[in-house]
Design a protein around this motif. Structure first.
Motif, mmCIF file in Angstrom:
data_model
loop_
_atom_site.group_PDB
_atom_site.id
_atom_site.type_symbol
_atom_site.label_atom_id
_atom_site.label_comp_id
_atom_site.label_asym_id
_atom_site.label_seq_id
_atom_site.Cartn_x
_atom_site.Cartn_y
_atom_site.Cartn_z
ATOM 1 N N ALA A 10 0.627 -0.807 -0.054
ATOM 2 C CA ALA A 10 0.103 0.016 0.119
ATOM 3 C C ALA A 10 1.125 1.060 -0.217
ATOM 4 O O ALA A 10 2.207 1.770 -0.047
ATOM 5 C CB ALA A 10 -1.175 0.145 1.255
ATOM 6 N N ARG A 11 0.420 2.593 -0.515
ATOM 7 C CA ARG A 11 1.031 3.765 -0.089
ATOM 8 C C ARG A 11 0.394 4.102 0.844
ATOM 9 O O ARG A 11 -1.198 4.681 0.893
ATOM 10 C CB ARG A 11 0.642 4.501 -1.788
ATOM 11 C CG ARG A 11 1.106 4.285 -2.861
ATOM 12 C CD ARG A 11 1.397 4.869 -3.535
ATOM 13 N NE ARG A 11 2.412 5.732 -4.128
ATOM 14 C CZ ARG A 11 1.992 6.715 -3.904
ATOM 15 N NH1 ARG A 11 0.932 7.523 -4.366
ATOM 16 N NH2 ARG A 11 3.279 7.425 -4.121
ATOM 17 N N LEU A 12 0.974 4.758 2.229
ATOM 18 C CA LEU A 12 0.048 5.319 3.540
ATOM 19 C C LEU A 12 0.077 6.442 3.317
ATOM 20 O O LEU A 12 1.282 7.254 3.246
ATOM 21 C CB LEU A 12 0.171 4.221 4.767
ATOM 22 C CG LEU A 12 0.753 2.861 4.780
ATOM 23 C CD1 LEU A 12 1.100 2.561 5.804
ATOM 24 C CD2 LEU A 12 -1.286 2.477 4.431
ATOM 25 N N LEU A 13 -1.050 7.219 3.615
ATOM 26 C CA LEU A 13 -1.048 8.163 3.855
ATOM 27 C C LEU A 13 -0.630 8.616 5.230
ATOM 28 O O LEU A 13 -1.454 8.535 6.389
ATOM 29 C CB LEU A 13 -2.544 8.590 3.075
ATOM 30 C CG LEU A 13 -2.259 10.713 3.468
ATOM 31 C CD1 LEU A 13 -0.815 10.910 2.268
ATOM 32 C CD2 LEU A 13 -4.032 11.186 3.547
ATOM 33 N N GLY A 21 0.736 18.053 8.047
ATOM 34 C CA GLY A 21 0.078 17.712 6.470
ATOM 35 C C GLY A 21 1.075 16.113 6.674
ATOM 36 O O GLY A 21 0.513 15.835 7.510
ATOM 37 N N PHE A 22 0.863 15.307 5.596
ATOM 38 C CA PHE A 22 1.120 13.904 5.219
ATOM 39 C C PHE A 22 2.840 14.149 4.499
ATOM 40 O O PHE A 22 3.097 14.254 4.268
ATOM 41 C CB PHE A 22 -0.560 13.351 4.738
ATOM 42 C CG PHE A 22 -1.527 13.992 5.133
ATOM 43 C CD1 PHE A 22 -1.894 13.508 6.180
ATOM 44 C CD2 PHE A 22 -2.189 14.734 4.882
ATOM 45 C CE1 PHE A 22 -2.906 13.780 6.262
ATOM 46 C CE2 PHE A 22 -3.213 15.023 5.370
ATOM 47 C CZ PHE A 22 -4.170 14.117 6.171
ATOM 48 N N VAL A 23 3.005 12.661 4.939
ATOM 49 C CA VAL A 23 4.275 11.876 4.709
ATOM 50 C C VAL A 23 3.500 10.548 3.538
ATOM 51 O O VAL A 23 2.164 10.255 4.227
ATOM 52 C CB VAL A 23 4.591 11.493 5.595
ATOM 53 C CG1 VAL A 23 5.959 13.067 5.919
ATOM 54 C CG2 VAL A 23 4.984 10.659 6.183
ATOM 55 N N ILE A 24 4.251 10.141 2.485
ATOM 56 C CA ILE A 24 3.661 8.813 1.943
ATOM 57 C C ILE A 24 4.532 7.940 2.158
ATOM 58 O O ILE A 24 5.852 7.708 1.957
ATOM 59 C CB ILE A 24 3.579 9.072 -0.035
ATOM 60 C CG1 ILE A 24 1.858 10.404 0.245
ATOM 61 C CG2 ILE A 24 3.096 7.848 -0.053
ATOM 62 C CD1 ILE A 24 0.764 9.303 -0.182
ATOM 63 N N ILE A 25 4.124 6.849 2.429
ATOM 64 C CA ILE A 25 4.952 5.601 2.817
ATOM 65 C C ILE A 25 5.119 4.791 1.028
ATOM 66 O O ILE A 25 3.811 4.184 1.719
ATOM 67 C CB ILE A 25 4.523 4.930 3.640
ATOM 68 C CG1 ILE A 25 5.129 5.982 5.339
ATOM 69 C CG2 ILE A 25 5.870 3.914 3.949
ATOM 70 C CD1 ILE A 25 4.738 5.660 6.681
ATOM 71 N N TYR A 39 0.209 -1.808 14.315
ATOM 72 C CA TYR A 39 0.934 -1.101 13.203
ATOM 73 C C TYR A 39 0.375 -0.412 11.905
ATOM 74 O O TYR A 39 0.023 -1.440 11.221
ATOM 75 C CB TYR A 39 2.262 -2.402 12.856
ATOM 76 C CG TYR A 39 3.370 -2.401 11.969
ATOM 77 C CD1 TYR A 39 4.404 -0.747 12.984
ATOM 78 C CD2 TYR A 39 3.502 -2.182 10.981
ATOM 79 C CE1 TYR A 39 5.473 -0.798 11.706
ATOM 80 C CE2 TYR A 39 4.376 -1.708 10.272
ATOM 81 C CZ TYR A 39 5.458 -0.910 10.393
ATOM 82 O OH TYR A 39 6.265 -0.702 9.390
ATOM 83 N N ALA A 40 1.580 0.400 11.499
ATOM 84 C CA ALA A 40 0.852 1.322 10.555
ATOM 85 C C ALA A 40 2.416 2.473 9.747
ATOM 86 O O ALA A 40 3.022 2.609 10.643
ATOM 87 C CB ALA A 40 0.290 1.893 10.459
ATOM 88 N N GLY A 41 3.110 1.271 8.868
ATOM 89 C CA GLY A 41 4.845 2.038 8.557
ATOM 90 C C GLY A 41 5.242 0.866 7.336
ATOM 91 O O GLY A 41 4.224 0.630 6.775
ATOM 92 N N PRO A 42 6.420 0.715 6.973
ATOM 93 C CA PRO A 42 7.202 0.610 6.240
ATOM 94 C C PRO A 42 6.716 -1.361 6.380
ATOM 95 O O PRO A 42 6.784 -1.653 7.829
ATOM 96 C CB PRO A 42 8.116 0.442 5.991
ATOM 97 C CG PRO A 42 8.487 1.853 7.282
ATOM 98 C CD PRO A 42 7.148 2.187 8.070
ATOM 99 N N LEU A 59 -3.690 3.776 -2.685
ATOM 100 C CA LEU A 59 -4.075 4.611 -1.138
ATOM 101 C C LEU A 59 -4.288 3.934 -0.454
ATOM 102 O O LEU A 59 -5.855 4.037 -0.565
ATOM 103 C CB LEU A 59 -3.606 5.760 -1.856
ATOM 104 C CG LEU A 59 -3.304 6.720 -0.916
ATOM 105 C CD1 LEU A 59 -2.444 7.420 -0.781
ATOM 106 C CD2 LEU A 59 -4.545 8.834 -1.535
ATOM 107 N N ILE A 60 -3.797 4.276 1.368
ATOM 108 C CA ILE A 60 -5.169 4.040 2.496
ATOM 109 C C ILE A 60 -5.013 5.306 3.108
ATOM 110 O O ILE A 60 -3.635 5.920 2.952
ATOM 111 C CB ILE A 60 -4.228 2.701 2.641
ATOM 112 C CG1 ILE A 60 -4.464 1.243 1.875
ATOM 113 C CG2 ILE A 60 -5.033 2.867 3.928
ATOM 114 C CD1 ILE A 60 -3.856 -0.209 2.310
ATOM 115 N N THR A 61 -5.756 5.922 3.119
ATOM 116 C CA THR A 61 -6.053 7.334 3.732
ATOM 117 C C THR A 61 -6.981 6.364 5.148
ATOM 118 O O THR A 61 -6.806 5.188 5.751
ATOM 119 C CB THR A 61 -7.224 8.318 3.044
ATOM 120 O OG1 THR A 61 -8.170 7.229 3.319
ATOM 121 C CG2 THR A 61 -5.664 8.842 1.903
#
Length: 402
Positions: A10-13, A21-25, A39-42, A59-61
């Motif tokens: 996934a691409r995490l917001l 703001g946000f970063v994309i993982i 857990y939410a991350g790499p 994308l996951i928001t």
């Protein structure tokens, strides 16, 4: 680490620590256990589960949040829309017996089951765009019996759909005809009869007031706030929509969760909201629909670091809107809010406007696993497109819905 479910590839917001703001993982994962994010991350190797969803780079928001709606009501007000197109103002229609009082009559005539049936299509439209949490106000009954009916209908929606509902008692929404020219007497009824009864039944999470020239004065609003405080209920406020009565500063003195609309908000109100942590909930759908020309003071709110939430204000008279995606586009085009501000406005700041920022609104361990999975490449596509719903899947409390 064991988890119940895992969403991978996934691409995490992910919200920045300073909440600006946000970063994309890229190549991220979200893991959940017992409906909570663990857990939410790499991607990492020590996550064990029997249920894996490969989202294919989507994308996951966080699940998006609508923090100001009037979703429960009877009838509609299309005829008033026609009158406005012919030149009548919102105030003129209200003073002629239309507006909120018109919806009051239809709502009083409807049963609880009928109100639920009418609200479900509106709710389903919001859920179809990834909404996980919705605030619903009363305020179209204007008697104890009918206000309780509305709040019960709102709570029933949570049992019928996979969604988190926060309810707000808005008995001080308009002056009912039976109290014509006796606004103070009606406020006494709201404070001494309605609010205690609502509190006893546990039907409201907060109390709201329409503080405006065609609504209730600051002094009357403060009486309602005092009654709410006596019952342990948080407050919110419709403020500075049509004029500046300094309602936002009053709300801030009572540590209001939010002050909403705010087109006529001044510097003193902004400073008070900043000091109290009160969220500015902006309603571009109502701004658009009533053809308002006075813009809310976005730059001043931005400079003061007052959190800005966005909401549909779904209601039959001034914002018959059930799309938070469209709300974000309106906020960007009409108010010149940035993409990050729009997305924060329907996630973390919207959660804050409901007192839920410790529970939901961002992809963080310990929070409810509420996710929206989008078939887009970049977050700005969620704000840029009009009439476009790219939702791929919705997750509520760790349960995946496609």
């Amino acid at each position: 680490m064991h988890c119940d479910c895992l969403w991978k590839n996934a691409r995490l917001l992910v919200t920045r620590p300073d909440e600006t703001g946000f970063v994309i993982i890229d190549g991220g994962v979200v893991a959940a256990a017992d409906g909570r994010i663990v857990y939410a991350g790499p991607a990492r190797d020590n996550l064990q589960t029997d249920r894996v969803y490969d989202v294919g780079g989507r994308l996951i928001t966080p699940g998006i949040i609508d923090p100001h709606t009037h979703l429960i009501y009877g009838g509609d007000r299309a005829h008033e829309f026609k009158l406005r197109l012919e030149g009548a103002s919102y105030e003129e229609i209200a003073r002629a017996g239309g507006g909120i009082v018109s919806t009051m009559k239809a709502t009083r005539a409807a049963s609880e089951a009928e109100l639920i049936a009418q609200a479900l299509p509106r709710l389903d439209a919001l859920l179809a765009e990834g909404v996980s949490t919705i605030e619903i106000k009363s305020g179209y009954g204007l008697t104890l019996e009918d206000e309780l009916k509305m709040l019960r209908a709102a709570r029933a929606l949570e049992r019928l759909r996979s969604v988190r509902i926060k309810t707000t008692f808005l008995g001080a929404h308009a002056l009912p005809p039976e109290y014509a020219c006796r606004a103070d007497d009606y406020i006494t009824e709201v404070c001494e009869v309605m609010i205690p009864a609502v509190a006893v039944e546990g039907l409201a999470d907060a109390v709201d007031v329409f503080c405006e020239g065609i609504g209730f004065s600051p002094a009357q609003t403060e009486r309602v706030f005092q009654a709410a405080r006596a019952e342990g209920l948080r407050v919110k406020l419709h403020a500075e929509q049509l004029s500046n009565l300094s309602g936002s500063a009053l709300a801030a003195r009572y540590s209001a969760l939010s002050a909403d609309h705010l087109e006529y908000l001044d510097e003193a109100g902004i400073a008070a909201m900043k000091a109290s942590g009160t969220v500015a909930t902006l309603l571009p759908g109502a701004f658009y629909f009533v053809r308002e020309t006075k813009l809310p003071p976005i730059q001043a709110l931005r400079d003061a670091r007052v959190p800005m939430a966005l909401a549909t204000d779904c209601n039959p008279g001034t914002s018959p809107l059930t799309s938070l995606l469209l709300v974000m586009n309106m906020a960007a085009t009409l108010f010149r809010m940035t993409v990050d501000e729009c997305l924060l406005g329907v996630t973390l700041h919207a959660a804050r406007a409901l007192g839920l920022h410790a529970e939901t609104g961002s992809l963080e361990a310990g929070k409810a696993c509420d996710l929206a999975i989008w078939d887009v490449e970049t977050p700005e596509q969620l704000v840029y497109r009009i009439g476009f719903n790219p939702l791929f899947a919705r997750v509520f409390n760790g349960v995946h819905y496609e």
